[in-house]
Design a protein around this motif. Structure first.
Motif, mmCIF file in Angstrom:
data_model
loop_
_atom_site.group_PDB
_atom_site.id
_atom_site.type_symbol
_atom_site.label_atom_id
_atom_site.label_comp_id
_atom_site.label_asym_id
_atom_site.label_seq_id
_atom_site.Cartn_x
_atom_site.Cartn_y
_atom_site.Cartn_z
ATOM 1 N N SER A 161 -55.675 12.085 -5.083
ATOM 2 C CA SER A 161 -56.174 13.439 -5.261
ATOM 3 C C SER A 161 -57.342 13.708 -4.320
ATOM 4 C CB SER A 161 -56.631 13.641 -6.710
ATOM 5 O OG SER A 161 -57.383 14.840 -6.854
ATOM 6 N N ALA B 231 -55.172 20.602 -12.137
ATOM 7 C CA ALA B 231 -54.185 20.571 -11.056
ATOM 8 C C ALA B 231 -52.867 20.026 -11.582
ATOM 9 C CB ALA B 231 -54.675 19.719 -9.891
ATOM 10 N N GLN C 296 -49.065 18.361 -10.180
ATOM 11 C CA GLN C 296 -48.406 17.764 -9.028
ATOM 12 C C GLN C 296 -47.103 18.489 -8.707
ATOM 13 O OE1 GLN C 296 -46.903 13.715 -9.503
ATOM 14 N NE2 GLN C 296 -47.766 13.155 -7.509
ATOM 15 N N ARG C 297 -46.899 18.798 -7.432
ATOM 16 C CA ARG C 297 -45.657 19.405 -6.969
ATOM 17 C C ARG C 297 -44.565 18.344 -6.832
ATOM 18 N NH1 ARG C 297 -49.327 21.936 -3.020
ATOM 19 N NH2 ARG C 297 -49.485 24.190 -3.367
ATOM 20 N N SER D 210 -47.738 16.486 -3.704
ATOM 21 C CA SER D 210 -49.035 17.125 -3.476
ATOM 22 C C SER D 210 -49.525 17.787 -4.759
ATOM 23 C CB SER D 210 -48.937 18.161 -2.358
ATOM 24 O OG SER D 210 -48.032 19.192 -2.712
ATOM 25 N N GLN E 261 -51.683 21.020 -6.684
ATOM 26 C CA GLN E 261 -52.104 22.404 -6.551
ATOM 27 C C GLN E 261 -52.897 22.815 -7.787
ATOM 28 O OE1 GLN E 261 -47.690 23.899 -7.448
ATOM 29 N NE2 GLN E 261 -49.114 25.606 -7.314
ATOM 30 N N PRO E 262 -53.911 23.661 -7.618
ATOM 31 C CA PRO E 262 -54.639 24.163 -8.792
ATOM 32 C C PRO E 262 -53.666 24.828 -9.758
ATOM 33 C CG PRO E 262 -55.827 24.711 -6.792
ATOM 34 C CD PRO E 262 -54.489 24.170 -6.357
ATOM 35 N N PHE E 263 -53.892 24.610 -11.040
ATOM 36 C CA PHE E 263 -53.001 25.146 -12.071
ATOM 37 C C PHE E 263 -53.851 25.802 -13.157
ATOM 38 C CE2 PHE E 263 -50.491 24.717 -15.974
ATOM 39 C CZ PHE E 263 -49.243 25.164 -15.557
ATOM 40 N N GLY F 173 -53.656 28.415 -11.181
ATOM 41 C CA GLY F 173 -53.760 28.980 -9.841
ATOM 42 C C GLY F 173 -54.312 30.385 -9.779
#
Length: 381
Positions: A38, A70, A72-73, A77, A79-81, A83
């Motif tokens: 991260s 965050a 995970q995709r 990777s 991403q903020p969640f 978002g």
């Protein structure tokens, strides 16, 4: 000394029947693996049954910006969640509908994501004006793991969260939530079905930190300040909902039967009489519990994950110098123990610049370790 063939076969038959133990059997320690990297410091990890991974990202530093949650995709990777404004809060903003300081992220049987937002920041880093939660900022938030939709926000009044109280972590069993207060010390219980909320054992010795603290923690105290470790912090509930466990980072580990917690006729003094001291844990940043009732402590100073069994036995499950300040661990449905650490790893990127990443490690749990049967994830059902 020599043996006849007949004697040898007799001894071999007894060994195979399990009547004589193999005294030289070796217990293989689980292997620590880097599972996720991260760009932000993580102190919590949680994973759904479908494999969606979430990280809790506390605001420890004013120098490095971070979202609070965050996901995970598919490509690995982060991403903020979810978002939106929930992850863009800045000191001075309204914190009632945004994440201010997440201290716990957890997933239970309903597959939604539950977050504990303490609603305030460290006075030593951000200033005294941000050390007290603003109106509505201290809260519990439930999100849909797929869409990020806010399902529920729980806020409590000053009878449950008096000044100085600080919600730390939570666990579920059925419709009942168990929350630790690491500020004043205490256990908060809330029933989602009928709305009953109780504050138990507030400020009593059984929810207070002990006076021990590792030298590594004290070494960071500067300017003559006194180090005050959090009070009741870590919290776990057994798979059958019978026993609630809690501990301050300093220890010790306590437990009580949940039927006594919910008995409103019992005063806190009477309730404390049912509390049991069960283990003197080393200073730990977090823990996890499996379905056998074993607790896995993330030890701050030793770089160990220490396993404690409710039958009274303990063992070091893994010891590795990479486990620097391990924190809130999590057992996933596939029986992996996930461990975030709060120490960055610095490497050189392709462009020659220094790159900071925070590792989240995992280990596969064996079925048995040093004679202790190990279980699976506790779902909260």
């Amino acid at each position: 000394m020599t043996y006849s063939r007949r004697t040898f076969l007799k001894v071999l038959a007894v060994l195979c029947a399990g009547r004589i133990p193999f005294t030289h059997a070796v217990t293989l320690k689980p292997v620590l693996q880097v599972a996720v990297q991260s760009p932000w410091m993580a102190n919590q990890v949680a994973i759904t049954r479908s494999g969606r991974l979430f990280l809790g990202l506390p605001r420890y530093s004013a120098e490095y910006a971070t979202p609070s949650l965050a996901r995970q995709r598919a490509d690995g990777s982060l991403q903020p969640f979810p978002g939106n404004r929930w992850n863009t809060w800045q000191p001075g903003d309204d914190g009632s509908e945004a994440f201010v300081y997440l201290n716990s992220v957890h997933v239970f049987t309903d597959e939604s994501v539950w977050c504990v937002d303490q609603g305030s920041l460290s006075a030593g880093i951000f200033g005294e004006q941000f050390a007290r939660p603003g109106p509505g900022a201290q809260k519990i938030v439930q999100l849909d793991a797929g869409s990020g939709e806010i399902i529920r926000i729980l806020r409590f009044d000053e009878t449950i969260l008096p000044p100085g109280a600080q919600m730390n972590d939570l666990r579920f069993h059925g419709s009942r939530i168990y929350i630790s207060d690491s500020g004043l010390g205490g256990i908060i219980i809330h029933d989602l079905k009928n709305g009953l909320t109780l504050r138990r054992l507030s400020g009593m010795p059984v929810v207070k930190a002990s006076d021990k603290a590792p030298p590594a923690m004290l070494a960071h105290v500067k300017g003559g300040k006194t180090f005050h470790p959090p009070n009741s912090d870590m919290i776990e509930i057994t798979a059958d909902g019978t026993w609630l466990y809690w501990a301050a980072p300093t220890g010790p580990l306590y437990r009580v039967q949940t039927e006594y917690l919910w008995n409103e006729k019992l005063s806190d003094t009477a309730l404390a009489g049912h509390v049991e001291l069960v283990y003197d844990n080393n200073f730990s940043g977090g823990c996890a519990m499996d379905s056998e009732g074993n607790i896995y402590f993330s030890e701050t100073e030793t770089h160990n994950i220490t396993l404690w069994s409710p039958h009274g036995k303990s063992a070091v499950l893994v010891s590795d110098p990479r486990l620097v300040r391990p924190d809130g661990s999590f057992i996933s449905p596939d029986r992996k123990l996930w461990i975030p650490v709060k120490q960055p790893v610095v490497s050189t990127s392709d462009t020659g610049k220094a790159k900071r990443v925070f590792n989240i490690y995992s280990i596969d749990l064996p079925n048995n370790y040093e004679g202790i049967p190990l279980g699976s994830a506790v779902s909260g059902s």
